[in-house]
Scaffold this motif. Structure first.
Motif, short mmCIF file in Angstrom:
data_model
loop_
_atom_site.label_atom_id
_atom_site.label_comp_id
_atom_site.label_asym_id
_atom_site.label_seq_id
_atom_site.Cartn_x
_atom_site.Cartn_y
_atom_site.Cartn_z
N GLU C 316 0.83 -1.21 0.00
CA GLU C 316 0.00 0.00 0.00
C GLU C 316 0.86 1.25 0.00
O GLU C 316 0.64 2.16 -0.80
N TYR C 317 1.83 1.28 0.94
CA TYR C 317 2.66 2.48 1.04
C TYR C 317 3.49 2.67 -0.22
O TYR C 317 3.60 3.77 -0.75
N PHE C 318 4.06 1.57 -0.70
CA PHE C 318 4.92 1.70 -1.88
C PHE C 318 4.12 2.19 -3.08
O PHE C 318 4.53 3.11 -3.78
N ILE C 319 2.96 1.56 -3.33
CA ILE C 319 2.21 1.94 -4.52
C ILE C 319 1.63 3.35 -4.38
O ILE C 319 1.52 4.08 -5.35
N ALA C 320 1.27 3.73 -3.15
CA ALA C 320 0.79 5.10 -2.96
C ALA C 320 1.87 6.08 -3.39
O ALA C 320 1.59 7.08 -4.05
#
Lengths: 167, 439, 457
Positions: C316-320
């Motif tokens: 989630e954090y990476f793709i955000a």
């Protein structure tokens, strides 16, 4: 007709006794076991349980009910929501799926009750609480003249005890 | 679980089967020729075909190894020879690492960001040095880990220096079995080591391979993003590896040493897994698709518009007509499948979900060689098409048959031949396909 | 009628040994016997807790939802968090009884009954929250599609409606599953009960005698229900996740939500199973049935699901960040360093960092440690939902839609009440039904006995 109730300790012995009895033509018999053992259940009845037909029918009914209900209701009261068609399939997959499971599950339960003849009723005379402990039982109904023969047979097949129920 | 009563497996070295080996080698050579021919005449096609096959066989081989590692981790007792076959697919893992370096030379043809520069703000992540530096490192690490894993797993089967092996294989198996402690001890030691080694390997695979998939496949459509995409690709790899394992197991059911090993019970279990994996694959697909369908945001729908076509999106493309239709008519129009890669998507669904789900629903088909085998083949083919479907439309829009052509077929033959060759060499000479020893 | 030959008749009248009841029957059924003052105290506390929540609910119904912490722009608060939390708790039972059944994991046997019961009670708890949340309880029937005078139908395109179907299906199927598994064990209780209890058990046991035909039907039913419940359990928390993911709120609109919620639910549910079963095992002396072997496997499973949660957080954090969408980036930045930073760090440390200790073999079977860890995991999972719901809603696209949410006293009262409601059911369950699936355990016991008999021959 007298009924002979025999008690066993091990599932394999029980299954063997059932098969031997059946082999001699004593088909009117019932087994009691405290836990599921395939060898015993298969000896009583080789065929797969009929419950599976119930699940299939339930599931199919559910999937059709689910989709047809949604599609029909959306056409009956048409509102344009977020640009989707009235009968828009992707969102309807979910309720269609849920109803498949719901109907399948309920019919499976009904199948279980019907096939297992499960409803509040008096228990068999041959049944006793030892069969919900750790012992296995076979109740076989035989003709009067066969009692001695069956008794001897059961004992030779490592039955712990054999009791005669007369009625 | 190293159950005390388990049989000891013994290596089963045999000569390479002819003419199969020759055919595979021929196909591999043909593939190289087709690729070189493609580079000179149509480099775009050649590189995309290379890339699609690199992804497919990469996930397939790695998936096989991970499948074996999962069996070790959960202590599955049913697989028997299936685990050895799945490990055999893992022999391709080091090749993937090498091929990822080859891919570097085609980056301009594969990635828009490499050819034309990355989109606003993405150059930090999407640049040649970062992408290839990270991906090659991850794949090399995975390859090293795979070799250690395979060696640990093989060792207990090579007792007595693998009699019957010759030449290189003999030297190697002698070296690998130095300090032999006895069949049972070696097997238990190997099981214990694998049990420790497998979980971190799966973890590293999940994280590392997800990153590689984000870089190598997702970034081809550089504006698009989906945080489930990594997991989706991994699952595809494991599911296709399971199917190929099943196919190979069924083909081996009469091979020397395997008689009576591919039992009905094992086929039943493998069939159940194929069935369950197909459902879970569809679930992962649907989880991605539905969120994007509902959000209807252009930067997200672009990926599905190029593949499923407008049929499966809210915004059907020709708004006026679609809107008018929605009042009176059915949502679905066959003609819309001609847009995007609609028909190809249908075929992929057919192979990867409809066939395995509906055919393997009952018990009997799972246990029947001539039903379970073709279904597993359909899944293997389906995932190859699916990988093509993920790769091609990012570059070649609308042309549903772009994956088909002499160069593409040639490259596929090359990859398939090389993959089969690696598996054969590994399983026959090495030999990985150990058979349980009868007492 | 001819009498049987004399020899046999004599033989049959030979006195037999008095049959011994089996050890496991006595051990497990003893849990239901008698009422200790501690049990009474716990039940009274639970009832008081439920009573105060009912009072709050009545008051809230009278004065309106204003007494909840809802204020613009956050109108999904603790009630929705509780809903997601309790539905999540309700996932472990089905996982253990369905998925692990299909994968033939033997270690499920000792814990599956307790977990299934928890599933039913957790879903019964969760199902209350949409009602509490809508404020006007009596309008609930609007969600049910039935022919009506207004000539209108429900909106099948709304994820909230999917919830109605998913939760009710899940509730019914888990009750069916629970009941089918119980029937043989109720028969055990029936055979040993007296008086009014005997009547009740007789009715519930439905004439179960363990005949070959009944067991055959039972096995097939359990297999099919497991086959149905496995995709169902995936779908239920997926549907819950789609309540959020179908929108385009930053931080909610994520493709990974469905599998991530499912993994989180199983994770939290397993932790709750341990939190409940560890004291039960201790108090009722069930150490012989729930052993280190079970704890080791449960811990491995918790570790596994914790890693999936960690993977999902990372993705989630990476793709955000990777997406380049400013709103997504800001949303995730605010989670870590915004006004609700504490809950985010609770979530990350309790759900991902602390469970990593389970890589150590010794800790996997250290019962007190597991208990404490699982309590923390449950807190972490509650905060995970807090983070997802509150941080995203309180910072939407434009500054006009920014605000701060603080849970109110009323919400806390109902949160407390939900735990008491759940405990009340569980305490009653302990005294009426066997906490361990006796028949399933017996299968193993008799199997061992048969094995031993074979060895001695």
């Amino acid at each position: 007709m007298p009924t002979l109730v025999s008690v066993f300790d091990l599932p394999d012995d029980t299954a063997l006794a059932i098969r031997k009895l059946k082999g001699r033509g004593f088909d009117d018999l019932e087994s009691y076991s405290p836990a599921p053992f395939e060898q015993i259940d298969d000896a009583i009845d080789e065929r797969p349980s009929k419950v599976r037909a119930f699940t299939l029918v339930g599931g199919l009914t559910g999937v059709f009910t689910g989709f047809l209900m949604q599609i029909w209701m959306s056409w009956e009261w048409p509102i344009k929501i977020a640009g989707k068609n009235f009968a828009s399939i992707p969102p309807y997959v979910i309720i269609g799926f849920e109803l498949t499971i719901l109907f399948g599950g309920i019919l499976t339960l009904i199948g279980f009750l019907l096939v297992g003849r499960l409803y509040p009723r008096p228990l068999d005379k041959a049944y006793s609480s030892r069969f919900s402990a750790e012992e296995f039982g076979i109740a076989v109904t035989v003709g009067d003249r066969d009692v001695a023969e069956v008794d001897a047979l059961l004992r030779s097949l490592s039955a712990k005890e054999v009791t005669l129920l007369d009625d | 679980m190293s159950a005390a009563g388990m049989e000891i497996e013994k290596a089963n070295p045999r000569p390479l089967p002819q003419p199969l080996t020759a055919i595979c080698a021929g196909a591999a050579v043909l593939g190289v020729v087709a690729f070189v021919y493609g580079l000179m005449n149509d480099p775009q096609t050649a590189w995309l075909a290379f890339h699609a096959n690199f992804i497919y066989f990469g996930t397939l081989g790695q998936g096989g190894l991970i499948l074996a590692a999962i069996f070790c981790t959960v202590g599955a007792r049913w697989p028997g020879p299936y685990r050895r076959i799945a490990e055999g697919l893992g022999a391709w893992v080091p090749v993937t690492a090498v091929l990822s370096v080859v891919g570097y030379f085609g980056r301009h043809y594969i990635f828009e960001w490499s050819r034309e520069g990355a989109a606003h703000g993405k150059a930090v992540w999407l640049n040649d040095a970062r992408v290839y530096g990270a991906d090659v490192t991850i794949l090399v690490l995975l390859a090293i880990w795979a070799l250690i894993f395979l060696r640990t797993s093989l060792r207990p089967t090579l007792g007595g220096g693998s009699p019957g092996a010759t030449g290189f294989a003999k030297t190697l198996s002698e070296r690998w079995t130095s300090g032999w402690k006895g069949d049972r001890e070696e097997r238990d030691a190997s099981d214990a080591k694998l049990g420790k080694m497998a979980p971190p390997m799966i973890l590293f695979f999940a994280i590392g391979f997800s990153l590689v998939m984000f870089d190598q496949v997702m970034s081809m459509e550089q504006l698009w993003f989906s945080n489930l995409f990594g997991a989706y690709m991994l699952w595809g790899g494991i599911a296709s590896a399971l199917s190929l394992t099943t196919v190979i197991a069924l083909l081996h059911r009469k091979s020397p040493g395997f008689e009576g090993q591919i039992t009905e019970a094992r086929m039943h279990d493998a069939g159940k897994l194929i069935f369950a994996f197909a459902i879970f694959w569809l679930y992962l697909f649907f989880a991605q698709y539905l969120v994007i369908y509902y959000g209807n945001l252009p930067e997200e729908t672009i990926f599905f518009r190029d593949r499923l076509g407008p049929q499966f999106l809210i915004d059907k493309g020709y708004t006026e007509a679609a809107f008018a239709l929605s009042w009176t008519d059915w949502d679905f129009k066959w003609a819309r499948l001609n847009e995007g890669w609609g028909w190809m998507s249908m075929i992929v669904w057919l192979c990867n979900w409809i066939i395995p789900f509906w055919v393997l629903l009952g018990q009997r088909p799972k246990k029947t060689v001539w039903i379970a085998g073709p279904v597993a083949c359909a899944v293997v083919v389906g995932f190859w098409l699916e990988r093509n479907l993920l790769v091609w439309p990012s570059v070649v829009k609308g042309d549903q048959l772009a994956w088909l052509g002499p160069i593409q077929i040639g490259v596929l033959l090359g990859f398939a031949g090389a993959f089969a060759l690696v598996f054969l060499v590994y399983s026959r000479i090495f030999p990985s396909l150990a058979v349980p020893e009868r007492s | 009628m001819t009498p049987p030959p004399a020899t046999a008749a004599v033989d049959m009248m030979r006195p037999t040994t008095v049959p011994q009841d089996s050890q496991i029957n006595r051990d497990v059924m003893s849990v239901t016997k008698g009422v200790s003052w501690q049990w009474g105290l716990l039940l009274s506390m639970a009832l008081i807790g439920v009573a105060q929540a009912i009072f709050t609910l009545a008051y809230q119904t009278y004065v309106g939802l204003g007494i909840a912490g809802y204020q613009s722009p956050v109108f999904w608060g603790v009630y929705i968090i509780n809903f997601v939390f309790w539905i999540g708790i309700g996932h472990a039972g089905t996982l253990i009884s369905a998925i692990l059944f299909l994968f033939r994991a033997k270690w499920r046997n000792a814990i599956n009954r307790g977990a299934e019961a928890m599933t039913v009670f957790a879903v019964l708890t969760a199902a209350l929250f949409p009602l509490i949340h809508i404020g006007r309880l009596w309008k609930f029937y609007f969600l049910i599609p039935y022919p009506n005078q207004r000539a209108l139908w429900v909106n099948f395109k709304s994820p909230l409606l999917w919830d109605v179907f998913a939760i009710n299906t899940y509730m019914l199927i888990s009750i069916i599953f629970f009941f089918v598994g119980l029937v043989p064990d109720i028969a055990i209780a029936r055979d040993r009960a007296t008086g009014i209890k005997k009547v009740a058990y007789t009715l519930l046991a439905l004439g179960w005698q363990g005949t070959g035909r009944q067991w055959k039907a039972h096995n097939r039913t359990v297999l099919h229900l497991a086959g149905l419940a496995t995709p169902l359990v995936l779908s239920v928390h997926s549907v819950v996740s789609w309540d959020f993911a179908m929108s385009i709120v930053p931080g909610w609109h994520a493709t990974i939500f469905a599998p991530y919620f499912v993994a989180g639910a199983i994770f939290g549910g397993f932790a709750m199973v341990l939190v409940v079963m560890i004291p039960v095992r201790r108090i009722f002396r069930l150490e012989a049935y729930i052993t280190d072997y079970h704890f080791d496997n449960m811990s491995r499973f918790i570790l596994f699901t914790s890693l999936i949660c960690g993977y999902a957080y990372g993705a989630e954090y990476f793709i955000a960040w990777y997406s380049g969408v400013e709103f997504e980036q800001t949303s995730f930045w605010l989670r870590l360093f915004g006004p609700y930073w504490l809950s985010t760090w609770f979530m990350i440390s309790f759900n991902v960092l602390f469970p990593q200790l389970l890589w150590i073999k010794k800790l996997r079977t250290n019962v007190p440690f597991l208990f404490v860890l699982c309590v923390f995991i449950n807190i972490g999972m509650w905060f995970e939902r807090y983070v997802i719901i509150i941080t995203s809603l309180s910072r939407e696209y434009i500054p006009a839609a920014w605000g701060l949410y603080i849970p109110s006293l009323a919400e806390m009262s109902i949160l407390l009440g939900s735990f008491c409601w759940f405990s009340m059911f569980f305490l009653l369950f302990l005294k009426f039904l066997p906490i361990i699936a006796i028949a399933e355990m017996k299968e193993l016991i008799i199997h061992d006995k048969a094995h031993a008999a074979q060895e001695s021959h």
